[in-house]
Write a protein that holds these residues in place. Structure first.
Motif, mmCIF file in Angstrom:
data_model
loop_
_atom_site.group_PDB
_atom_site.id
_atom_site.type_symbol
_atom_site.label_atom_id
_atom_site.label_comp_id
_atom_site.label_asym_id
_atom_site.label_seq_id
_atom_site.Cartn_x
_atom_site.Cartn_y
_atom_site.Cartn_z
ATOM 1 N N ASP A 82 2.648 -6.089 27.144
ATOM 2 C CA ASP A 82 2.977 -7.113 28.122
ATOM 3 C C ASP A 82 2.389 -6.620 29.445
ATOM 4 O O ASP A 82 2.959 -5.746 30.089
ATOM 5 C CB ASP A 82 4.490 -7.277 28.229
ATOM 6 C CG ASP A 82 4.910 -8.289 29.276
ATOM 7 O OD1 ASP A 82 4.045 -8.780 30.031
ATOM 8 O OD2 ASP A 82 6.111 -8.584 29.353
ATOM 9 N N GLU A 83 1.227 -7.162 29.813
ATOM 10 C CA GLU A 83 0.565 -6.699 31.032
ATOM 11 C C GLU A 83 1.370 -7.019 32.287
ATOM 12 O O GLU A 83 1.144 -6.440 33.334
ATOM 13 C CB GLU A 83 -0.845 -7.282 31.133
ATOM 14 C CG GLU A 83 -1.808 -6.668 30.150
ATOM 15 C CD GLU A 83 -3.241 -7.122 30.347
ATOM 16 O OE1 GLU A 83 -3.477 -8.220 30.891
ATOM 17 O OE2 GLU A 83 -4.145 -6.358 29.955
ATOM 18 N N SER A 84 2.344 -7.932 32.179
ATOM 19 C CA SER A 84 3.191 -8.247 33.330
ATOM 20 C C SER A 84 4.395 -7.317 33.421
ATOM 21 O O SER A 84 5.165 -7.388 34.378
ATOM 22 C CB SER A 84 3.679 -9.699 33.247
ATOM 23 O OG SER A 84 4.593 -9.862 32.168
ATOM 24 N N ASN A 85 4.577 -6.463 32.411
ATOM 25 C CA ASN A 85 5.695 -5.506 32.354
ATOM 26 C C ASN A 85 7.072 -6.160 32.389
ATOM 27 O O ASN A 85 8.026 -5.582 32.888
ATOM 28 C CB ASN A 85 5.573 -4.465 33.481
ATOM 29 C CG ASN A 85 4.404 -3.546 33.264
ATOM 30 O OD1 ASN A 85 4.142 -3.108 32.152
ATOM 31 N ND2 ASN A 85 3.664 -3.273 34.331
ATOM 32 N N GLN A 86 7.183 -7.361 31.826
ATOM 33 C CA GLN A 86 8.476 -8.043 31.771
ATOM 34 C C GLN A 86 9.259 -7.687 30.507
ATOM 35 O O GLN A 86 10.477 -7.569 30.548
ATOM 36 C CB GLN A 86 8.279 -9.560 31.807
ATOM 37 C CG GLN A 86 7.670 -10.076 33.091
ATOM 38 C CD GLN A 86 7.400 -11.567 32.999
ATOM 39 O OE1 GLN A 86 8.144 -12.308 32.359
ATOM 40 N NE2 GLN A 86 6.332 -12.014 33.625
ATOM 41 N N ALA A 87 8.573 -7.552 29.390
ATOM 42 C CA ALA A 87 9.239 -7.374 28.094
ATOM 43 C C ALA A 87 9.675 -5.932 27.862
ATOM 44 O O ALA A 87 9.018 -4.993 28.296
ATOM 45 C CB ALA A 87 8.310 -7.806 26.971
ATOM 46 N N LYS A 88 10.763 -5.795 27.147
ATOM 47 C CA LYS A 88 11.273 -4.481 26.729
ATOM 48 C C LYS A 88 10.959 -4.229 25.255
ATOM 49 O O LYS A 88 10.976 -3.092 24.805
ATOM 50 C CB LYS A 88 12.784 -4.386 26.931
ATOM 51 C CG LYS A 88 13.223 -4.623 28.358
ATOM 52 C CD LYS A 88 12.876 -3.461 29.239
ATOM 53 C CE LYS A 88 13.418 -3.692 30.627
ATOM 54 N NZ LYS A 88 12.519 -3.334 31.671
ATOM 55 N N ASN A 94 8.815 -13.874 23.074
ATOM 56 C CA ASN A 94 7.812 -13.412 24.049
ATOM 57 C C ASN A 94 6.430 -13.152 23.455
ATOM 58 O O ASN A 94 5.447 -13.075 24.179
ATOM 59 C CB ASN A 94 8.298 -12.177 24.808
ATOM 60 C CG ASN A 94 8.504 -10.951 23.950
ATOM 61 O OD1 ASN A 94 7.983 -10.823 22.848
ATOM 62 N ND2 ASN A 94 9.307 -10.019 24.454
ATOM 63 N N ASP A 97 3.490 -15.223 24.532
ATOM 64 C CA ASP A 97 3.839 -15.741 25.862
ATOM 65 C C ASP A 97 3.506 -14.698 26.920
ATOM 66 O O ASP A 97 2.615 -14.884 27.728
ATOM 67 C CB ASP A 97 5.321 -16.120 25.899
ATOM 68 C CG ASP A 97 5.735 -16.741 27.214
ATOM 69 O OD1 ASP A 97 4.909 -17.433 27.847
ATOM 70 O OD2 ASP A 97 6.891 -16.527 27.627
ATOM 71 N N THR A 98 4.227 -13.576 26.921
ATOM 72 C CA THR A 98 3.888 -12.466 27.821
ATOM 73 C C THR A 98 3.394 -11.256 27.041
ATOM 74 O O THR A 98 2.725 -10.397 27.601
ATOM 75 C CB THR A 98 5.096 -12.036 28.688
ATOM 76 O OG1 THR A 98 6.151 -11.590 27.844
ATOM 77 C CG2 THR A 98 5.567 -13.174 29.580
#
Length: 126
Positions: A82-88, A94, A97-98
């Motif tokens: 997740d290049e946006s660093n949102q997912a754990k 996800n 999506d991310t």
């Protein structure tokens, strides 16, 4: 905009099997989803359908097949990220999506510094 090439996967149409070119070779990838455990698995085969790895569980930010020693595997690491660093973790909500399955190399046409916002307060210009 992503700074890496990613492998398009349609999570609404799993299991999915397709050809994918990487490192000058064609591989067969098979992506599947385990609904009970909410996780994804991947298999990889040569273009002759000689399966190298089957049902490898994907983990966020961990290269696929990282402990497998086989010269037939691509040299370029494939990593769910997740290049946006949102997912754990990777989940059905996800993935696609991310979280995407990336070739872990930076796209040579993109300057990652241009994608990062610059906060003038951190530049010492006060």
């Amino acid at each position: 905009m992503s700074v890496r090439n990613y492998i398009p996967i349609d999570v609404d149409d799993l299991p999915e099997q397709f050809d994918y070119d990487i490192d000058g070779q064609t591989y067969i990838l098979k992506i599947d989803y385990n609904e009970q455990g909410d996780f994804f698995t991947v298999g990889i085969a040569t273009e002759d359908e000689d399966w190298i790895v089957k049902n490898w569980k994907m983990f966020l930010n961990r290269p696929l097949f990282e402990s497998v020693v086989d010269d037939r595997l691509p040299a370029t690491a494939l990593v769910p990220m997740d290049e946006s660093n949102q997912a754990k973790r990777i989940s059905i909500t996800n993935f696609g999506d991310t979280v995407f399955l990336y070739e872990d190399t930076l796209d040579s046409d993109i300057d990652p510094n241009e994608l990062m916002p610059v906060d003038s307060d951190n530049q010492g210009d006060d």
